[in-house]
Design a protein around this motif. Structure first.
Motif, PDB file in Angstrom:
ATOM      1  N   ILE A 132       0.681  -1.238  -0.044  1.00 34.30           N
ATOM      2  CA  ILE A 132       0.063  -0.060  -0.103  1.00 34.30           C
ATOM      3  C   ILE A 132       0.881   1.212   0.038  1.00 34.30           C
ATOM      4  O   ILE A 132       0.485   2.189  -0.754  1.00 34.30           O
ATOM      5  CB  ILE A 132      -0.976  -0.033   1.247  1.00 34.30           C
ATOM      6  N   ALA A 133       1.930   1.215   0.646  1.00 29.85           N
ATOM      7  CA  ALA A 133       2.824   2.439   0.994  1.00 29.85           C
ATOM      8  C   ALA A 133       3.671   2.791  -0.326  1.00 29.85           C
ATOM      9  O   ALA A 133       3.697   3.982  -0.529  1.00 29.85           O
ATOM     10  CB  ALA A 133       3.586   2.243   2.074  1.00 29.85           C
ATOM     11  N   ILE A 134       3.810   1.726  -0.811  1.00 31.28           N
ATOM     12  CA  ILE A 134       4.700   2.058  -2.116  1.00 31.28           C
ATOM     13  C   ILE A 134       3.827   2.162  -3.559  1.00 31.28           C
ATOM     14  O   ILE A 134       4.179   2.493  -4.597  1.00 31.28           O
ATOM     15  CB  ILE A 134       5.815   0.979  -2.439  1.00 31.28           C
ATOM     16  N   SER A 135       2.378   1.943  -3.434  1.00 27.73           N
ATOM     17  CA  SER A 135       1.498   1.846  -4.535  1.00 27.73           C
ATOM     18  C   SER A 135       1.565   3.289  -5.227  1.00 27.73           C
ATOM     19  O   SER A 135       1.295   3.018  -6.589  1.00 27.73           O
ATOM     20  CB  SER A 135       0.372   1.390  -4.206  1.00 27.73           C
ATOM     21  N   ASP A 136       1.868   4.436  -4.480  1.00 27.52           N
ATOM     22  CA  ASP A 136       1.726   5.685  -4.931  1.00 27.52           C
ATOM     23  C   ASP A 136       3.133   6.201  -5.467  1.00 27.52           C
ATOM     24  O   ASP A 136       3.542   7.210  -5.847  1.00 27.52           O
ATOM     25  CB  ASP A 136       1.175   6.555  -4.337  1.00 27.52           C
TER      26      ASP A 136
END
Length: 174
Positions: free
Chosen positions: A137-141
């Protein structure tokens, strides 16, 4: 590096810790290794930087869809029935509000909260899945906010999974 405790009197420090303990009692009660315990952590990561970017939300929706379609391989690790979206989000929002209030009291108070929430998951495999989901989730953006990084590292410390973060080279993500 100086900590806020270095500049306060003992009575002020005691007052802060007393306030922290009062906030902890308001944390949502969740069953160990349950869907609410899992989503409580995911919700904190999702909202850690005070905004949900489209890529983060898209991944979260894919995760929810996989769970509700019961196509997620790790479902057997989590106990109980899947709570409704409304219930999961209410539980997450309550914890997020408390985290926001405690985070303003200093990093050690926020770490205590993370360690308290981390106790809700004690199956090692579920801890690994949770950490990997949080990192995803943290690296998805394509950007890891400071609060996201702090939460993920704190959960990995609580569960003694720092090698897992090293294995995926989490520190190298900017």
């Amino acid at each position: 590096m100086a900590r806020i405790e270095d500049f306060l009197t003992k009575s002020k420090i005691d007052k802060i810790y007393d306030l922290t303990r009062k906030k902890f009692t308001k944390l949502p009660k969740v069953e160990k290794n349950s869907w609410n315990a899992f989503f409580l952590i995911i919700w904190l990561i999702l909202h850690a930087d005070k905004k949900i970017r489209p890529a983060e939300w898209a991944y979260f929706i894919k995760l929810e869809d996989a769970i509700f379609n019961q196509k997620w391989d790790s479902m057997n690790l989590i106990r109980g029935r899947i709570p409704s979206k409304t219930q999961r989000r209410r539980t997450g929002k309550n914890a997020l509000d408390i985290y926001d209030e405690i985070n303003n009291l200093g990093q050690s108070s926020a770490e205590q909260l993370v360690f308290r929430i981390a106790k809700n998951i004690n199956k090692k495999e579920l801890q690994k899945i949770t950490i990997l989901t949080c990192a995803r989730i943290a690296i998805s953006d394509l950007e890891i906010a400071q609060n996201e990084r702090f939460l993920i590292k704190s959960f990995s410390q609580a569960w003694k999974l720092n090698d897992l973060l090293d294995e995926i080279r989490f520190e190298s993500f900017t």
